[in-house]
Motif scaffolding. Structure first.
Motif, mmCIF file in Angstrom:
data_model
loop_
_atom_site.group_PDB
_atom_site.id
_atom_site.type_symbol
_atom_site.label_atom_id
_atom_site.label_comp_id
_atom_site.label_asym_id
_atom_site.label_seq_id
_atom_site.Cartn_x
_atom_site.Cartn_y
_atom_site.Cartn_z
ATOM 1 N N TYR A 32 0.856 -1.184 0.000
ATOM 2 C CA TYR A 32 0.000 0.000 0.000
ATOM 3 C C TYR A 32 0.897 1.242 0.000
ATOM 4 O O TYR A 32 1.970 1.244 0.588
ATOM 5 C CB TYR A 32 -0.896 0.041 1.241
ATOM 6 C CG TYR A 32 -2.018 -0.963 1.206
ATOM 7 C CD1 TYR A 32 -3.306 -0.585 0.856
ATOM 8 C CD2 TYR A 32 -1.798 -2.301 1.514
ATOM 9 C CE1 TYR A 32 -4.340 -1.497 0.814
ATOM 10 C CE2 TYR A 32 -2.821 -3.224 1.477
ATOM 11 C CZ TYR A 32 -4.086 -2.821 1.131
ATOM 12 O OH TYR A 32 -5.098 -3.725 1.084
ATOM 13 N N ALA A 33 0.441 2.280 -0.672
ATOM 14 C CA ALA A 33 1.179 3.542 -0.716
ATOM 15 C C ALA A 33 0.260 4.655 -0.239
ATOM 16 O O ALA A 33 -0.956 4.600 -0.418
ATOM 17 C CB ALA A 33 1.646 3.833 -2.134
ATOM 18 N N LYS A 34 0.863 5.669 0.353
ATOM 19 C CA LYS A 34 0.094 6.814 0.821
ATOM 20 C C LYS A 34 -0.580 7.489 -0.370
ATOM 21 O O LYS A 34 0.048 7.756 -1.384
ATOM 22 C CB LYS A 34 1.013 7.795 1.547
ATOM 23 C CG LYS A 34 0.287 8.913 2.219
ATOM 24 C CD LYS A 34 1.256 9.788 3.013
ATOM 25 C CE LYS A 34 0.521 10.938 3.635
ATOM 26 N NZ LYS A 34 1.430 11.826 4.344
ATOM 27 N N ALA A 35 -1.868 7.746 -0.244
ATOM 28 C CA ALA A 35 -2.634 8.375 -1.318
ATOM 29 C C ALA A 35 -2.581 9.893 -1.182
ATOM 30 O O ALA A 35 -2.290 10.424 -0.113
ATOM 31 C CB ALA A 35 -4.084 7.906 -1.264
ATOM 32 N N ASN A 36 -2.883 10.563 -2.254
ATOM 33 C CA ASN A 36 -2.921 12.020 -2.242
ATOM 34 C C ASN A 36 -4.318 12.558 -1.965
ATOM 35 O O ASN A 36 -4.566 13.742 -2.088
ATOM 36 C CB ASN A 36 -2.410 12.578 -3.575
ATOM 37 C CG ASN A 36 -0.930 12.358 -3.734
ATOM 38 O OD1 ASN A 36 -0.180 12.416 -2.756
ATOM 39 N ND2 ASN A 36 -0.497 12.068 -4.943
ATOM 40 N N ASP A 37 -5.232 11.668 -1.604
ATOM 41 C CA ASP A 37 -6.599 12.083 -1.314
ATOM 42 C C ASP A 37 -6.673 12.782 0.037
ATOM 43 O O ASP A 37 -5.838 12.581 0.903
ATOM 44 C CB ASP A 37 -7.526 10.868 -1.278
ATOM 45 C CG ASP A 37 -7.528 10.115 -2.602
ATOM 46 O OD1 ASP A 37 -7.268 10.742 -3.642
ATOM 47 O OD2 ASP A 37 -7.785 8.904 -2.589
ATOM 48 N N THR A 38 -7.686 13.582 0.203
ATOM 49 C CA THR A 38 -7.954 14.236 1.475
ATOM 50 C C THR A 38 -9.301 13.739 1.970
ATOM 51 O O THR A 38 -10.279 13.722 1.214
ATOM 52 C CB THR A 38 -7.990 15.777 1.315
ATOM 53 O OG1 THR A 38 -6.725 16.206 0.823
ATOM 54 C CG2 THR A 38 -8.286 16.448 2.640
ATOM 55 N N LEU A 39 -9.352 13.366 3.203
ATOM 56 C CA LEU A 39 -10.593 12.870 3.791
ATOM 57 C C LEU A 39 -11.355 14.037 4.407
ATOM 58 O O LEU A 39 -10.788 14.834 5.156
ATOM 59 C CB LEU A 39 -10.267 11.840 4.883
ATOM 60 C CG LEU A 39 -11.466 11.308 5.680
ATOM 61 C CD1 LEU A 39 -12.347 10.459 4.791
ATOM 62 C CD2 LEU A 39 -10.979 10.516 6.876
ATOM 63 N N TYR A 40 -12.629 14.123 4.062
ATOM 64 C CA TYR A 40 -13.521 15.100 4.679
ATOM 65 C C TYR A 40 -14.542 14.322 5.497
ATOM 66 O O TYR A 40 -14.937 13.230 5.113
ATOM 67 C CB TYR A 40 -14.251 15.935 3.626
ATOM 68 C CG TYR A 40 -13.346 16.893 2.896
ATOM 69 C CD1 TYR A 40 -13.132 18.187 3.390
ATOM 70 C CD2 TYR A 40 -12.696 16.512 1.734
ATOM 71 C CE1 TYR A 40 -12.310 19.052 2.727
ATOM 72 C CE2 TYR A 40 -11.863 17.386 1.066
ATOM 73 C CZ TYR A 40 -11.662 18.657 1.572
ATOM 74 O OH TYR A 40 -10.839 19.528 0.918
ATOM 75 N N ARG A 41 -15.009 14.915 6.570
ATOM 76 C CA ARG A 41 -15.964 14.237 7.425
ATOM 77 C C ARG A 41 -16.967 15.241 7.950
ATOM 78 O O ARG A 41 -16.646 16.394 8.203
ATOM 79 C CB ARG A 41 -15.195 13.611 8.604
ATOM 80 C CG ARG A 41 -16.033 12.858 9.543
ATOM 81 C CD ARG A 41 -15.254 12.381 10.763
ATOM 82 N NE ARG A 41 -13.885 12.031 10.444
ATOM 83 C CZ ARG A 41 -13.220 11.052 11.008
ATOM 84 N NH1 ARG A 41 -13.790 10.325 11.923
ATOM 85 N NH2 ARG A 41 -11.980 10.826 10.700
ATOM 86 N N ARG A 42 -18.188 14.782 8.111
ATOM 87 C CA ARG A 42 -19.201 15.583 8.797
ATOM 88 C C ARG A 42 -20.152 14.614 9.476
ATOM 89 O O ARG A 42 -20.358 13.490 9.023
ATOM 90 C CB ARG A 42 -19.905 16.536 7.853
ATOM 91 C CG ARG A 42 -21.191 16.093 7.288
ATOM 92 C CD ARG A 42 -21.906 17.196 6.511
ATOM 93 N NE ARG A 42 -22.968 16.643 5.731
ATOM 94 C CZ ARG A 42 -24.197 16.402 6.219
ATOM 95 N NH1 ARG A 42 -24.486 16.689 7.458
ATOM 96 N NH2 ARG A 42 -25.117 15.858 5.447
ATOM 97 N N LYS A 43 -20.743 15.031 10.533
ATOM 98 C CA LYS A 43 -21.692 14.215 11.272
ATOM 99 C C LYS A 43 -23.016 14.135 10.510
ATOM 100 O O LYS A 43 -23.456 15.108 9.924
ATOM 101 C CB LYS A 43 -21.959 14.794 12.675
ATOM 102 C CG LYS A 43 -20.758 14.802 13.575
ATOM 103 C CD LYS A 43 -20.534 13.437 14.149
ATOM 104 C CE LYS A 43 -19.383 13.496 15.135
ATOM 105 N NZ LYS A 43 -19.108 12.225 15.722
ATOM 106 N N ALA A 44 -23.627 12.979 10.543
ATOM 107 C CA ALA A 44 -24.947 12.809 9.942
ATOM 108 C C ALA A 44 -25.995 13.345 10.900
ATOM 109 O O ALA A 44 -25.762 13.458 12.098
ATOM 110 C CB ALA A 44 -25.211 11.333 9.644
ATOM 111 N N LYS A 45 -27.126 13.673 10.373
ATOM 112 C CA LYS A 45 -28.210 14.218 11.215
ATOM 113 C C LYS A 45 -28.869 13.118 12.002
ATOM 114 O O LYS A 45 -28.911 12.005 11.726
ATOM 115 C CB LYS A 45 -29.232 14.933 10.351
ATOM 116 C CG LYS A 45 -28.630 16.157 9.718
ATOM 117 C CD LYS A 45 -29.642 16.845 8.839
ATOM 118 C CE LYS A 45 -28.945 18.019 8.152
ATOM 119 N NZ LYS A 45 -29.764 18.683 7.217
#
Length: 166
Positions: free
Chosen positions: A153-166
């Motif tokens: 596995y290699a480190k990806a260049n993606d960025t993780l975004y997160r938000r709480k569900a209602k």
């Protein structure tokens, strides 16, 4: 008391024999409803999560599971688990897989158990036609990052975004 070299060699042979015996009894298989209580206890160690037993049983008994769960057992004791989710999209001809959880109980770490669990997940993914794997781990977890990198596995260049569900 000082030990002689012969004593130490005998002790090393005992450790090696013990390890060989543990490897012989290691079994990787798909989790069943009967594993729910053991998985609940391991998940408590891993995620400090109080997931109710009935919820784990329900997820393991789903006719068409969203997530495939593999367990590692030795001497009929569940000592680790790996969860994989396969997702498809109309945007891609082939599916993607995410390793959503991987955990091995403390005394069984660094003995190849996690690697065997990952092999089982990879076989499942191959059967599902997956062409790409993802795994998310805490950036501070150096041991996990090193482990995944050792598997290719290699480190990806993606960025993780997160938000709480209602």
């Amino acid at each position: 008391m000082l030990r002689g070299r012969a004593d130490l060699l005998g002790q090393e042979e005992e450790v090696t024999d013990y390890f060989r015996e543990q490897v012989k009894t290691l079994l990787i298989r798909r989790a069943t409803v009967g594993d729910a209580a053991a998985l609940q206890a391991l998940n408590q160690q891993f995620n400090a999560d109080e997931t109710p037993l009935h919820w784990i049983e329900k997820r393991l008994s789903d006719a068409v599971p969203v997530e495939r769960v593999f367990v590692a057992t030795t001497s009929n004791e569940v000592i680790g688990f790996c969860c994989i989710t396969v997702a498809s999209s109309f945007c891609r001809e082939r599916s993607r897989a995410e390793i959503t959880e991987l955990f091995v109980a403390g005394p069984h770490r660094r003995k190849g158990v996690a690697k065997e669990l990952m092999k089982a997940a990879a076989r499942h993914a191959d059967d599902a036609g997956v062409n790409e794997f993802f795994v998310l781990t805490n950036k501070m977890n150096k041991a996990a990052r090193s482990f995944y990198e050792s598997l290719g596995y290699a480190k990806a260049n993606d960025t993780l975004y997160r938000r709480k569900a209602k």
